[in-house]
Scaffold this motif. Structure first.
Motif, PDB file in Angstrom:
ATOM      1  N   ASN A  83       2.266  13.760  47.336  1.00  0.00           N
ATOM      2  CA  ASN A  83       1.449  14.037  48.172  1.00  0.00           C
ATOM      3  C   ASN A  83       0.080  13.936  47.782  1.00  0.00           C
ATOM      4  N   LEU A  84      -0.113  13.715  46.593  1.00  0.00           N
ATOM      5  CA  LEU A  84      -1.461  13.665  46.079  1.00  0.00           C
ATOM      6  C   LEU A  84      -1.855  12.542  45.095  1.00  0.00           C
ATOM      7  N   ASN A  85      -2.924  11.904  45.127  1.00  0.00           N
ATOM      8  CA  ASN A  85      -3.407  10.808  44.291  1.00  0.00           C
ATOM      9  C   ASN A  85      -4.248  11.575  43.060  1.00  0.00           C
ATOM     10  N   PHE A  86      -3.476  11.734  42.011  1.00  0.00           N
ATOM     11  CA  PHE A  86      -4.265  12.464  40.760  1.00  0.00           C
ATOM     12  C   PHE A  86      -3.464  11.984  39.501  1.00  0.00           C
ATOM     13  N   GLU A  87      -4.406  12.247  38.419  1.00  0.00           N
ATOM     14  CA  GLU A  87      -4.132  11.835  37.167  1.00  0.00           C
ATOM     15  C   GLU A  87      -4.241  13.231  36.260  1.00  0.00           C
ATOM     16  N   ILE A  88      -3.350  13.175  35.443  1.00  0.00           N
ATOM     17  CA  ILE A  88      -3.811  14.367  34.421  1.00  0.00           C
ATOM     18  C   ILE A  88      -4.103  13.679  33.078  1.00  0.00           C
ATOM     19  N   ILE A  89      -5.002  14.320  32.592  1.00  0.00           N
ATOM     20  CA  ILE A  89      -5.582  13.756  31.285  1.00  0.00           C
ATOM     21  C   ILE A  89      -5.739  15.098  30.367  1.00  0.00           C
ATOM     22  N   ALA A  90      -4.766  14.850  29.304  1.00  0.00           N
ATOM     23  CA  ALA A  90      -4.643  16.155  28.278  1.00  0.00           C
ATOM     24  C   ALA A  90      -5.829  15.757  27.068  1.00  0.00           C
ATOM     25  N   VAL A  91      -6.609  16.727  27.164  1.00  0.00           N
ATOM     26  CA  VAL A  91      -7.913  16.571  26.043  1.00  0.00           C
ATOM     27  C   VAL A  91      -7.506  17.517  24.787  1.00  0.00           C
ATOM     28  N   ALA A  92      -7.128  16.859  23.845  1.00  0.00           N
ATOM     29  CA  ALA A  92      -7.001  17.636  22.734  1.00  0.00           C
ATOM     30  C   ALA A  92      -8.195  17.972  21.750  1.00  0.00           C
ATOM     31  N   THR A  93      -8.299  19.157  21.758  1.00  0.00           N
ATOM     32  CA  THR A  93      -9.561  19.701  20.997  1.00  0.00           C
ATOM     33  C   THR A  93      -9.186  19.921  19.471  1.00  0.00           C
ATOM     34  N   ASP A  94      -8.295  19.462  18.997  1.00  0.00           N
ATOM     35  CA  ASP A  94      -7.746  19.812  17.621  1.00  0.00           C
ATOM     36  C   ASP A  94      -9.065  19.123  16.764  1.00  0.00           C
ATOM     37  N   ASP A  95      -9.415  19.752  15.710  1.00  0.00           N
ATOM     38  CA  ASP A  95     -10.451  19.228  14.827  1.00  0.00           C
ATOM     39  C   ASP A  95      -9.937  18.172  13.858  1.00  0.00           C
ATOM     40  N   PRO A 104       2.057  13.103  16.878  1.00  0.00           N
ATOM     41  CA  PRO A 104       3.607  13.497  16.807  1.00  0.00           C
ATOM     42  C   PRO A 104       3.990  14.302  18.107  1.00  0.00           C
ATOM     43  N   LEU A 105       3.320  15.377  18.123  1.00  0.00           N
ATOM     44  CA  LEU A 105       3.599  16.482  19.188  1.00  0.00           C
ATOM     45  C   LEU A 105       3.778  15.822  20.703  1.00  0.00           C
ATOM     46  N   VAL A 106       2.804  14.896  20.914  1.00  0.00           N
ATOM     47  CA  VAL A 106       2.621  14.276  22.406  1.00  0.00           C
ATOM     48  C   VAL A 106       4.083  13.431  22.359  1.00  0.00           C
ATOM     49  N   ASN A 107       4.188  12.580  21.482  1.00  0.00           N
ATOM     50  CA  ASN A 107       5.544  11.958  21.687  1.00  0.00           C
ATOM     51  C   ASN A 107       6.701  12.700  21.581  1.00  0.00           C
ATOM     52  N   GLY A 108       6.806  13.695  20.724  1.00  0.00           N
ATOM     53  CA  GLY A 108       7.930  14.576  20.978  1.00  0.00           C
ATOM     54  C   GLY A 108       8.250  15.056  22.141  1.00  0.00           C
ATOM     55  N   TRP A 111       5.294  13.641  27.062  1.00  0.00           N
ATOM     56  CA  TRP A 111       4.329  13.688  28.248  1.00  0.00           C
ATOM     57  C   TRP A 111       3.808  12.434  28.520  1.00  0.00           C
ATOM     58  N   SER A 112       3.610  12.282  29.784  1.00  0.00           N
ATOM     59  CA  SER A 112       3.191  10.851  30.176  1.00  0.00           C
ATOM     60  C   SER A 112       1.708  11.058  30.595  1.00  0.00           C
ATOM     61  N   TYR A 113       1.144  11.803  30.081  1.00  0.00           N
ATOM     62  CA  TYR A 113      -0.331  11.800  30.163  1.00  0.00           C
ATOM     63  C   TYR A 113      -1.172  11.079  29.306  1.00  0.00           C
ATOM     64  N   LYS A 114      -2.290  10.656  29.902  1.00  0.00           N
ATOM     65  CA  LYS A 114      -3.276   9.966  29.148  1.00  0.00           C
ATOM     66  C   LYS A 114      -3.874  11.155  28.121  1.00  0.00           C
TER      67      LYS A 114
END
Length: 165
Positions: A83-95, A104-108, A111-114
């Motif tokens: 129903n929606l035209n959207f994209e999710i972007i995960a912004v990692a704030t890790d130092d 490794p966390l994203v791969n595990g 997630w299909s996010y950018k």
């Protein structure tokens, strides 16, 4: 009575601060961040498709509620995209100390996010974000919704908000 007044004052202060935060930054900041794959991406040009909704979710590997939010949205995004035209972007704030845990966390998680790396927290600072999880919804380079914190079920409220855009 005094305790009630104190609670009301805290509530109004929180409301004021939230309102200031919402209206102090209406446009997406003109910054560039690296993707997980090492590609430099401009916030204002790479995420500017007309009328497309971009959901930027600020998170870190050490933040349990952040990961729960991203897991829930990941499970729902296929249904939402009907129903929606959207994209999710995960912004990692890790130092720089914890950034090596991001990939490794994203791969595990699968997630299909950018995923963008905000290692110096420039993006987070530009939006005056104090705590994560923090989510902004952007349409036509303007911030149209902010969600601070995560509780189970808040993804349903987010979806309703997105449908109204």
């Amino acid at each position: 009575m005094e305790q009630t007044c104190l609670m009301m004052n805290k509530f109004f202060l929180l409301l004021l601060l939230t309102t200031i935060a919402i209206f102090s930054q209406k446009k997406l900041p003109d910054l560039s961040l690296n993707s997980l794959e090492g590609k430099t991406m401009s916030l204002t040009s790479d995420f500017s498709e007309k009328d497309k909704i971009y959901i930027f979710s600020f998170w870190a590997t050490w933040c349990g509620p952040c990961i729960n939010e991203l897991d829930e949205i990941n499970d729902l995004q296929i249904e939402w995209k009907k129903n929606l035209n959207f994209e999710i972007i995960a912004v990692a704030t890790d130092d720089s100390k914890t950034q090596k845990r991001v990939k490794p966390l994203v791969n595990g998680k699968g997630w299909s996010y950018k995923v963008l790396l905000d290692t110096n927290q420039d993006f987070k600072r530009a939006l005056s974000i104090a705590n994560i999880p923090y989510l902004i919804v952007v349409k036509n380079n303007s911030i149209v919704h902010i969600q601070n914190g995560y509780t189970p079920g808040s993804e349903s409220e987010l979806y309703e908000k997105l449908k109204g855009l």
